[in-house]
Design a protein around this motif. Structure first.
Motif, mmCIF file in Angstrom:
data_model
loop_
_atom_site.group_PDB
_atom_site.id
_atom_site.type_symbol
_atom_site.label_atom_id
_atom_site.label_comp_id
_atom_site.label_asym_id
_atom_site.label_seq_id
_atom_site.Cartn_x
_atom_site.Cartn_y
_atom_site.Cartn_z
ATOM 1 N N GLU A 323 -0.876 -53.391 15.211
ATOM 2 C CA GLU A 323 -0.487 -53.206 13.811
ATOM 3 C C GLU A 323 0.790 -53.974 13.484
ATOM 4 O OE1 GLU A 323 -0.629 -49.073 12.562
ATOM 5 O OE2 GLU A 323 -2.515 -48.758 13.624
ATOM 6 N N ASN A 345 -8.408 -50.042 12.599
ATOM 7 C CA ASN A 345 -7.072 -49.750 12.069
ATOM 8 C C ASN A 345 -6.419 -50.919 11.341
ATOM 9 O OD1 ASN A 345 -6.810 -51.177 14.500
ATOM 10 N ND2 ASN A 345 -4.779 -50.353 14.889
ATOM 11 N N CYS A 385 3.208 -46.656 14.088
ATOM 12 C CA CYS A 385 2.085 -46.152 14.888
ATOM 13 C C CYS A 385 2.296 -46.635 16.315
ATOM 14 C CB CYS A 385 0.772 -46.720 14.327
ATOM 15 S SG CYS A 385 -0.681 -46.419 15.357
ATOM 16 N N MET A 387 0.321 -48.268 17.864
ATOM 17 C CA MET A 387 -0.205 -49.633 17.906
ATOM 18 C C MET A 387 0.731 -50.607 17.178
ATOM 19 S SD MET A 387 -2.678 -49.105 19.837
ATOM 20 C CE MET A 387 -3.274 -50.790 19.996
ATOM 21 N N CYS A 396 -1.125 -43.256 14.522
ATOM 22 C CA CYS A 396 -1.281 -42.872 13.115
ATOM 23 C C CYS A 396 -2.624 -42.147 12.951
ATOM 24 C CB CYS A 396 -1.193 -44.110 12.219
ATOM 25 S SG CYS A 396 -2.640 -45.183 12.306
ATOM 26 N N CYS A 399 -5.769 -44.313 13.544
ATOM 27 C CA CYS A 399 -6.022 -44.606 14.961
ATOM 28 C C CYS A 399 -6.533 -43.354 15.678
ATOM 29 C CB CYS A 399 -4.757 -45.124 15.634
ATOM 30 S SG CYS A 399 -4.370 -46.829 15.180
HETATM 31 ZN ZN LIG Z 1 -2.452 -46.824 13.941
#
Ligand SMILES: [Zn+2]
Length: 412
Positions: A323, A345, A385, A387, A396, A399
């Motif tokens: 992300e 995502n 998040c 990620m 998040c 995810c």
């Molecule tokens: Zn996420």
């Protein structure tokens, strides 16, 4: 003109309906088939060749979810009966697919070995390998191989190394079997590996949704012995003799730790039950990687080992995208902004309804520009998040939902 279309539609629906009700025992034995392939090519053209077939002791995956429920991955393999009924499918990414997007692939041809697994077929099947055309998101078949399960040259494998259960919650066919594989541990360090693996399992279950789904997991460990400790560091001319040949500096990126050759891993896990592979590398240097439905890899003893491991597992287990959008990556072929990416995502908003539009009302869920190495035209679901940054305390909600769905595909 309407009739043929209606017939086609009926036929399509019929095939799909059939695909969803494949009876495992009709088509497969309890064993597992390992298909060793070699992908070759460059940035422009790719091909795939069959290297060898291997019969392994036990299929540990689901016996009910045989057709992949998600359209995930840059590559895919479909298994068809000789009557062209789809019996099994999986999406995946590979180091080769990543490499084809690097600058080196513009001027060189290379070959990468890969192993793919499926339940052992009772009768002749067609094994079809496809790749996603990045400019359209559509699938393009690369090649079909005919597999005769009675072929005398299919090598019958015995375990190279016995896997041990670290956490056992129930039958392999309806649990997620996560296998931690030792890399760069000498014989006298294998006790350390077991402690490292136990610590990694604790790390995973600190994060939702893994905390709530702990009972759905079996954790296995494969204590592979290496001649020397730690991975190789090509950028420093330091090469070690380990069981899986792990190395930093993949694609000339200092922190990118992978297994440049997949073959030793494919052989090593022959006798082990697994749905997901994660390689723990005995080192205190920061680094790792995670490739969807292929393997995840990270180091054991850096101060951010927990964060890196859980992040890479997000990639390798659930196909989650990065992300973040500011990073030193080797890829020159970024996502097109007029195609919806397959990862759960990230979105280009081309088909937002297929992503998290339905849970926009949840706290912490939104649409934030900047994701997947792109500052513009690509959006992520949350400000932060697991990620996105190493500081993020959690995955998040988007995810988490994606991970839950993947867990369901192994347990239902
Ligand atoms: Zn996420």
């Amino acid at each position: 003109m309407k009739k043929p279309f209606a017939m086609m539609l009926c036929l399509t629906l019929f095939v799909m309906a059939q695909a969803q009700h494949i009876d495992y025992k009709t088509y497969f034995t309890p064993e597992r088939l390992r298909v060793d392939l070699v992908f070759t090519g460059n940035a422009q053209t790719q091909d795939v060749f069959l290297h060898s077939l291997h019969k392994e002791p036990l299929w540990a995956g689901s016996k009910t979810v045989l057709i992949a429920p998600f359209d995930y991955g840059d590559c895919r393999y479909n298994v068809y009966s000789t009557q062209n009924v789809l019996l099994f499918s999986r999406g995946f990414n590979s180091l080769f697919a990543e490499w084809t997007t690097t600058e080196e692939a513009l001027e060189k041809d290379k070959a990468f070995a890969t192993s793919l697994w499926m339940p052992y077929p009772k009768d002749t099947v067609w094994f079809e390998v496809s790749q996603r055309v990045s400019s359209t998101g559509a699938w393009k078949a690369l090649k079909r191989f005919r597999i005769e399960p009675t072929d005398a040259l299919i090598r019958v494998e015995a375990p190279v190394c016995e896997a041990e259960a670290l956490i056992y919650n129930g039958p392999v066919e309806n649990h997620v079997d996560l296998l931690f594989v030792a890399e760069g541990y000498q014989a006298h360090e294998l006790e350390k590996f077991k402690q490292d693996a136990a610590r990694f399992a604790e790390y995973l279950f600190e994060y939702e949704p893994f905390t709530s789904r702990k009972a759905d997991f079996n954790i296995w460990i494969l204590p592979l012995e290496s001649q020397t400790s730690g991975p190789s560091f090509p950028q420093h001319g330091l090469w070690t003799q380990t069981s899986l040949y792990s190395a930093f500096h993949t694609f000339y990126l200092e922190r990118y730790l992978t297994l440049p050759d997949f073959s030793p891993l494919g052989k090593a896990v022959s006798g082990a039950p697994f749905d997901a592979l994660f390689v723990i590398v005995n080192s205190d240097i920061y680094g790792g990687g995670g490739i969807y439905n292929y393997y995840g890899i990270s180091t054991s003893d850096h101060s951010l080992s927990k964060e890196v491991f859980v992040h890479e597992f997000g990639h390798s287990f659930a196909g989650l995208a990065d992300e973040y959008y500011t990073s030193d990556v080797a890829y020159i072929d970024m996502y097109p902004t007029d195609v919806e990416p397959w990862e759960a995502n990230i979105t280009t908003l081309v088909d937002f309804a297929s992503k998290w539009e339905d849970i926009m009302h949840l706290e912490g869920v939104g649409v934030y520009e900047g994701a997947a190495y792109m500052a513009k035209g690509m959006y992520r679901p949350a400000i932060d998040c697991r990620m996105h940054t190493n500081n993020a305390p959690a995955f998040c909600p988007v995810c988490q939902r994606a991970i839950n769905r993947v867990i369901d595909s192994y347990t239902k």
